[in-house]
Design an enzyme around this catalytic site. Structure first.
Site, mmCIF file in Angstrom:
data_model
loop_
_atom_site.group_PDB
_atom_site.id
_atom_site.type_symbol
_atom_site.label_atom_id
_atom_site.label_comp_id
_atom_site.label_asym_id
_atom_site.label_seq_id
_atom_site.Cartn_x
_atom_site.Cartn_y
_atom_site.Cartn_z
ATOM 1 N N GLU A 20 8.114 3.239 1.571
ATOM 2 C CA GLU A 20 7.543 3.710 0.301
ATOM 3 C C GLU A 20 6.300 4.579 0.532
ATOM 4 O O GLU A 20 5.533 4.810 -0.403
ATOM 5 C CB GLU A 20 7.199 2.511 -0.593
ATOM 6 C CG GLU A 20 8.443 1.777 -1.081
ATOM 7 C CD GLU A 20 8.127 0.575 -1.951
ATOM 8 O OE1 GLU A 20 8.558 0.536 -3.112
ATOM 9 O OE2 GLU A 20 7.470 -0.354 -1.452
ATOM 10 N N LEU B 73 13.067 -9.524 -4.933
ATOM 11 C CA LEU B 73 12.284 -9.695 -6.162
ATOM 12 C C LEU B 73 13.196 -9.709 -7.397
ATOM 13 O O LEU B 73 12.974 -10.483 -8.335
ATOM 14 C CB LEU B 73 11.270 -8.535 -6.261
ATOM 15 C CG LEU B 73 9.968 -8.840 -6.962
ATOM 16 C CD1 LEU B 73 9.302 -10.076 -6.398
ATOM 17 C CD2 LEU B 73 9.034 -7.637 -6.859
ATOM 18 N N ASN C 104 -0.323 -9.199 8.073
ATOM 19 C CA ASN C 104 -1.459 -8.726 7.274
ATOM 20 C C ASN C 104 -2.791 -9.280 7.783
ATOM 21 O O ASN C 104 -3.777 -8.549 7.887
ATOM 22 C CB ASN C 104 -1.279 -9.133 5.804
ATOM 23 C CG ASN C 104 -0.088 -8.444 5.159
ATOM 24 O OD1 ASN C 104 0.623 -7.676 5.815
ATOM 25 N ND2 ASN C 104 0.155 -8.721 3.892
ATOM 26 N N GLY D 181 17.527 -7.022 -5.202
ATOM 27 C CA GLY D 181 16.969 -7.411 -3.912
ATOM 28 C C GLY D 181 16.210 -8.732 -4.075
ATOM 29 O O GLY D 181 16.463 -9.483 -5.028
ATOM 30 N N LYS E 100 -4.342 -1.665 -6.601
ATOM 31 C CA LYS E 100 -3.211 -2.092 -5.764
ATOM 32 C C LYS E 100 -2.833 -0.974 -4.798
ATOM 33 O O LYS E 100 -2.442 -1.227 -3.651
ATOM 34 C CB LYS E 100 -2.027 -2.496 -6.659
ATOM 35 C CG LYS E 100 -0.772 -2.932 -5.890
ATOM 36 C CD LYS E 100 -0.909 -4.318 -5.290
ATOM 37 C CE LYS E 100 0.132 -4.770 -4.298
ATOM 38 N NZ LYS E 100 1.512 -4.555 -4.529
ATOM 39 N N ASN F 173 -0.222 -1.502 4.261
ATOM 40 C CA ASN F 173 1.148 -1.114 4.629
ATOM 41 C C ASN F 173 1.204 -0.227 5.874
ATOM 42 O O ASN F 173 1.866 -0.591 6.852
ATOM 43 C CB ASN F 173 1.875 -0.532 3.418
ATOM 44 C CG ASN F 173 2.102 -1.591 2.347
ATOM 45 O OD1 ASN F 173 1.264 -2.461 2.162
ATOM 46 N ND2 ASN F 173 3.210 -1.563 1.657
ATOM 47 N N ASN G 284 5.796 -0.980 -5.464
ATOM 48 C CA ASN G 284 4.591 -0.538 -4.774
ATOM 49 C C ASN G 284 4.408 0.957 -5.002
ATOM 50 O O ASN G 284 5.388 1.696 -5.113
ATOM 51 C CB ASN G 284 4.740 -0.737 -3.263
ATOM 52 C CG ASN G 284 4.377 -2.146 -2.836
ATOM 53 O OD1 ASN G 284 3.581 -2.824 -3.494
ATOM 54 N ND2 ASN G 284 4.951 -2.586 -1.726
HETATM 55 O O1 KPL Z 1 2.351 -5.339 -1.492
HETATM 56 C C1 KPL Z 1 2.314 -5.707 -0.341
HETATM 57 C C2 KPL Z 1 3.419 -5.274 0.547
HETATM 58 O O2 KPL Z 1 3.676 -5.877 1.586
HETATM 59 O O3 KPL Z 1 4.057 -4.287 0.173
HETATM 60 C C3 KPL Z 1 1.123 -6.461 0.184
HETATM 61 C C4 KPL Z 1 0.149 -6.724 -0.947
HETATM 62 C C5 KPL Z 1 0.463 -5.612 1.224
HETATM 63 C C6 KPL Z 1 1.451 -7.817 0.701
HETATM 64 O O4 KPL Z 1 2.137 -7.821 1.905
#
Ligand code: KPL
Length: 300
Positions: free
Chosen positions: A256, A11, A194, A9, A176, A184, A98
């Site tokens: 997620e 990343l 955000n 994807g 995190k 989210n 995440n």
């Molecule tokens: O990790 C993120 C996400 O969107 O999943 C953040 C840190 C909230 C940045 O958008």
């Protein structure tokens, strides 16, 4: 280094392009095999990388020294479990996603496993990946066999800075997790970027209070104020971002939430504690997700 990247994807493609440019021998691994992965990345400064990279070569996989997993949290256990028997016993597995809890779902194994989080932002624009903003990737060992692998942080840092090594990665992961428990679900429910969350300080405090209480019970020193300040900093530094959960909801993909708020609620339950605000947000996101997943599955 010989490296396989599981998950191509946004990343995954960013890491493929950067590791390839550093001279590493990289391949992508796709669930549905294709002859190659067309990697097309545009960097924040405008530079672009465009190349077809190899995929799904079992020999390359068996010789890989690193399996970098950039899948969504809910895809990790089944995909990694399938590859485990094909890996060299010394191949390190780095889980970059995440949320928390995926490692508990893997079958017993002796691979060196590392976990990490990243603040790099990358998104699809058609078949192109836009590297929206640079960030920091925090990695560290979660199995005894991975404790001696701090040199990997340097290898990854050369390719896609910054990368920081943490002997105690769980503590960074929890911070995190707090960020994701706030940003989210709230952005998905308010359908906003955000930065717009700065309008909801009371609700953010409520979420952080519940997260910090579970962190304390898990043995991590923290405070609601400290967490809240950290979350507010991330809200400001990612103000223009469309969070990953809002992107998932908008495109009707599985979110997620089970590994973010869901993980928090499971840990709270194991301590005999309930978290009213996080439980409410969890239910609201599950309801949204169920609406389109039921329709997608043809259910009434
Ligand atoms: O990790 C993120 C996400 O969107 O999943 C953040 C840190 C909230 C940045 O958008």
């Amino acid at each position: 280094m010989k490296i396989t990247i599981l998950g191509c994807g946004a990343l995954g493609q960013l890491w493929l392009s950067r590791l390839y440019q550093q001279g590493h021998d990289v391949q992508g691994w796709l669930r549905v095999p294709q002859p190659f992965c067309a990697v097309n990345v545009i960097e924040p400064g405008g530079a672009s990388f465009n190349r077809n990279l190899p995929t799904n070569d079992p020999e390359h996989l068996a010789q890989s020294e690193l399996l970098l997993v950039t899948l969504k949290a809910w895809q990790v256990s089944s995909a990694v479990s399938t590859l485990l028997p094909k890996l060299n016993p010394r191949c390190a597995i780095l889980l970059l996603h995440n949320g928390m809890g995926t490692q508990d779902e893997l079958p017993p194994n002796n691979q060196p496993i590392l976990q990490g989080t990243t603040t790099h932002a990358a998104r699809h624009d058609g078949s192109t990946i836009i590297h929206v903003a640079g960030g920091t990737t925090h990695i560290g060992p979660t199995s005894p066999a991975a404790q001696s692998l701090s040199h990997l942080a340097e290898v990854l840092h050369q390719a896609l800075p910054d990368v920081a090594w943490h002997n105690n990665i769980a503590s960074a992961n929890w911070r995190k997790l707090a960020v994701n428990c706030v940003i989210n679900p709230l952005t998905a429910l308010y359908n906003c970027r955000n930065g717009d969350l700065q309008r909801y300080p009371e609700q953010i405090e409520l979420i952080c209070r519940e997260v910090s209480s579970v962190m304390e019970m898990e043995g991590y020193h923290t405070s609601c104020e400290g967490l809240q300040q950290y979350v507010m900093e991330v809200i400001q530094s990612t103000a223009d971002n469309v969070s990953s959960m809002l992107q998932d909801i908008r495109t009707q993909r599985h979110t997620e939430i089970d590994y973010i708020t869901g993980y928090l609620l499971r840990r709270a339950r194991s301590h005999g504690v309930t978290l009213p605000e996080n439980a409410r947000l969890f239910e609201l996101i599950k309801r949204k997700e169920n609406e389109y997943e039921r329709i997608g599955a043809g259910l009434p």
